[in-house]
Motif scaffolding. Sequence first.
Motif, PDB file in Angstrom:
ATOM      1  N   THR A 104       0.881  -1.158   0.000  1.00 36.59           N
ATOM      2  CA  THR A 104       0.000   0.000   0.000  1.00 36.59           C
ATOM      3  C   THR A 104       0.920   1.210   0.000  1.00 36.59           C
ATOM      4  OG1 THR A 104      -1.823  -1.082   1.126  1.00 36.59           O
ATOM      5  CG2 THR A 104      -1.708   1.306   1.321  1.00 36.59           C
TER       6      THR A 104
ATOM      7  N   ILE B 147       4.412   1.438  -9.394  1.00 34.64           N
ATOM      8  CA  ILE B 147       3.116   0.887  -9.807  1.00 34.64           C
ATOM      9  C   ILE B 147       3.279   0.087 -11.099  1.00 34.64           C
ATOM     10  CG2 ILE B 147       0.835   1.541 -10.710  1.00 34.64           C
ATOM     11  CD1 ILE B 147       0.998   3.949  -8.639  1.00 34.64           C
TER      12      ILE B 147
ATOM     13  N   ALA C  47       2.642  -2.479  -6.201  1.00 37.42           N
ATOM     14  CA  ALA C  47       1.594  -1.917  -5.340  1.00 37.42           C
ATOM     15  C   ALA C  47       0.235  -2.542  -5.604  1.00 37.42           C
ATOM     16  CB  ALA C  47       1.502  -0.411  -5.565  1.00 37.42           C
ATOM     17  N   ARG C  48      -0.579  -2.668  -4.550  1.00 43.22           N
ATOM     18  CA  ARG C  48      -1.981  -3.063  -4.736  1.00 43.22           C
ATOM     19  C   ARG C  48      -2.919  -1.901  -4.399  1.00 43.22           C
ATOM     20  NH1 ARG C  48      -4.276  -3.483   0.231  1.00 43.22           N
ATOM     21  NH2 ARG C  48      -6.254  -3.800  -0.836  1.00 43.22           N
ATOM     22  N   LYS C  49      -2.383  -0.887  -3.696  1.00 44.93           N
ATOM     23  CA  LYS C  49      -3.241   0.231  -3.305  1.00 44.93           C
ATOM     24  C   LYS C  49      -2.415   1.506  -3.239  1.00 44.93           C
ATOM     25  CE  LYS C  49      -6.389   1.717   0.358  1.00 44.93           C
ATOM     26  NZ  LYS C  49      -7.015   1.377   1.655  1.00 44.93           N
ATOM     27  N   LEU C  50      -3.065   2.629  -3.573  1.00 47.57           N
ATOM     28  CA  LEU C  50      -2.398   3.928  -3.502  1.00 47.57           C
ATOM     29  C   LEU C  50      -3.252   4.873  -2.663  1.00 47.57           C
ATOM     30  CD1 LEU C  50      -0.116   5.855  -4.585  1.00 47.57           C
ATOM     31  CD2 LEU C  50      -1.741   6.513  -6.380  1.00 47.57           C
TER      32      LEU C  50
ATOM     33  N   PHE D 168       0.321   4.747 -13.739  1.00 47.03           N
ATOM     34  CA  PHE D 168      -0.730   4.882 -12.719  1.00 47.03           C
ATOM     35  C   PHE D 168      -2.105   4.770 -13.368  1.00 47.03           C
ATOM     36  CE2 PHE D 168      -3.157   8.593 -10.619  1.00 47.03           C
ATOM     37  CZ  PHE D 168      -3.818   7.777  -9.717  1.00 47.03           C
TER      38      PHE D 168
ATOM     39  N   ALA E 187      -2.898   1.254 -14.529  1.00 47.94           N
ATOM     40  CA  ALA E 187      -3.231   0.359 -13.413  1.00 47.94           C
ATOM     41  C   ALA E 187      -4.658   0.607 -12.917  1.00 47.94           C
ATOM     42  CB  ALA E 187      -2.231   0.550 -12.277  1.00 47.94           C
TER      43      ALA E 187
ATOM     44  N   LEU F 213      -5.066  -1.681  -9.236  1.00 52.62           N
ATOM     45  CA  LEU F 213      -4.635  -0.744  -8.194  1.00 52.62           C
ATOM     46  C   LEU F 213      -5.869  -0.096  -7.571  1.00 52.62           C
ATOM     47  CD1 LEU F 213      -2.057   0.686  -6.969  1.00 52.62           C
ATOM     48  CD2 LEU F 213      -2.594   2.576  -8.511  1.00 52.62           C
ATOM     49  N   GLU F 214      -6.043  -0.350  -6.289  1.00 51.04           N
ATOM     50  CA  GLU F 214      -7.125   0.287  -5.532  1.00 51.04           C
ATOM     51  C   GLU F 214      -6.639   1.692  -5.144  1.00 51.04           C
ATOM     52  OE1 GLU F 214      -9.149  -0.324  -1.149  1.00 51.04           O
ATOM     53  OE2 GLU F 214      -8.055  -2.021  -2.021  1.00 51.04           O
TER      54      GLU F 214
END
Lengths: 277, 248
Positions: free
Chosen positions: A47, A61, A66-69, A85, A88, A97-98
């Motif tokens: 994250t 990313i 990454a799975r979350k930003l 970004f 994703a 990407l959440e």
Amino acid sequence: MARILSLADAVGEVVHDGDTVALEGFTHLIPFAAGHEIIRQGRRDLTLVRMTPDLIYDQLIGAGCARKLVFSWGGNPGVGSLHRFRDAVQNGWPVPLEIEEHSHAGMANRYVAGASGLPFAVLRGYTGTDLPAHNPNIKQITCPFTGETLTAVPALNPDTTIVHAQQADPAGNVQVWGITGVHKEAVLAAKRSLVTVEEIVDELRPRPGAMVLPGWAVTVVAEAPRGAHPSYAQGYYDRDNDYYQAWDAIGRDRDAFRDWLTETVFNNTATAGGGTR
Amino acid sequence: MDATRAEICVVACANLFRGDGEVLASPMGLIPTLGARLARLTSEPDLLLSDGEAYLLAEVPAPGEQTSTVEGWLPYRKVFDVVAHGRRHVVMGANQLDRYGNQNISCIGPHDRPTRQLLGFRGAPGNTVNHKTSYWVPRHSTRVFVDAVHVVSGVGYDNAAKHPSAGRFHAVHRVVTNLAVLDFDTPDRTMRLVSTHPGVTVDEVRESTGFPVDAGEVGETRRPTAEELRLLRTVLDPKSLRDREVPS
């Protein structure tokens, strides 16, 4: 006292798969070398937290780290969008990407609350916008004194915060000068911290307007000369504006990005700055 | 001396700051930046200008140019104190704006899986509920001026009225575009056409706006004075970057 390690050992110690990691630095002193080391070590499911994600987060990313930003602005400063970004978020490439979106002041105040050991921060902003409907971390709160309805956001306590600075001494005391963004708040809010520095000096010489992060507030320090390139380090080197321009074409294309990763990050372990430009 | 469309827009942006006195001007983008600097050199000598990074400027150079004298140190982190205190007038951009002045800079399509991820909310939620806000739209079109924004990032008058805390210091002042100047001085606080730029018709603005806009009393946007043109052409923007952002 902070321990002084090599960049690879330092990143290996403080960044693990699934961690919440903040790389901070506003315009100035962005920890690119540490970000590239995270990519080289193949970290996943992070994250990523940052007030103003720019190229280094586009690179992390795009590399699938990454799975979350968690953020309040994401772009290539003065150039345009971050295409990795966007790819994703819009297309789930290379992994979905959440996003958790905030305002600038919301992010800054979350770090302040985290650094202060308080559970939340309070703001007037957010009221009247659509963000509370999209982000469960934005809640209404009633002021116990005036009865006014305001907004609460939870403290931000990253597993790891990474910042770049100009100098540290052998005891791991860090000196930063110039624009410092939320360096202090982000380091104090984190469970672990890594400060990469331009150089380790025998003794820190006091400078007007400088900020000292004492060794007891920092976990590890690593020397990374030109470690903020292509951003700048006041007193050491200027911003490489051409790199930001050139990134637009690299980031726009998946293959160009993959080639860049191979050439610049994976085949370039020797130079901390991660750039031949 | 004939002014270009870009110069008309700069002067319209300078006019946004009329009567502001000692507040921090935070213009986003070239045309609003030139406008704020022109205002400081003419009608608003007390305006506080930033270099956009960390310094308050004592002199008024062309954007991007360094000066030898600095008036103050106001890095990013400290700007939030000024925002909360309210002594600031921001001129933001907008990917979408609706008739009540709600602004979207976050995304096109649903927020959790947008068709176009934009740059993000940034300071809009705090700016719009804490101090005066204006907007600059370089390409006035139905893509920007929409019936309903996809996500409210900056608060408009209808949403400010629904939430007392949001309405307390809310003040969306004006919108300047490449075609016209608009404000919200109507009984229901919806957008009104104040003036069209020289050479632009009311119908052109109507066709480029995705909602009906009050056009009861429309004037012509003020032309620059000779002194304003001199300052703009020789001091603030000798390279004519303004004409690239707004072609005539």
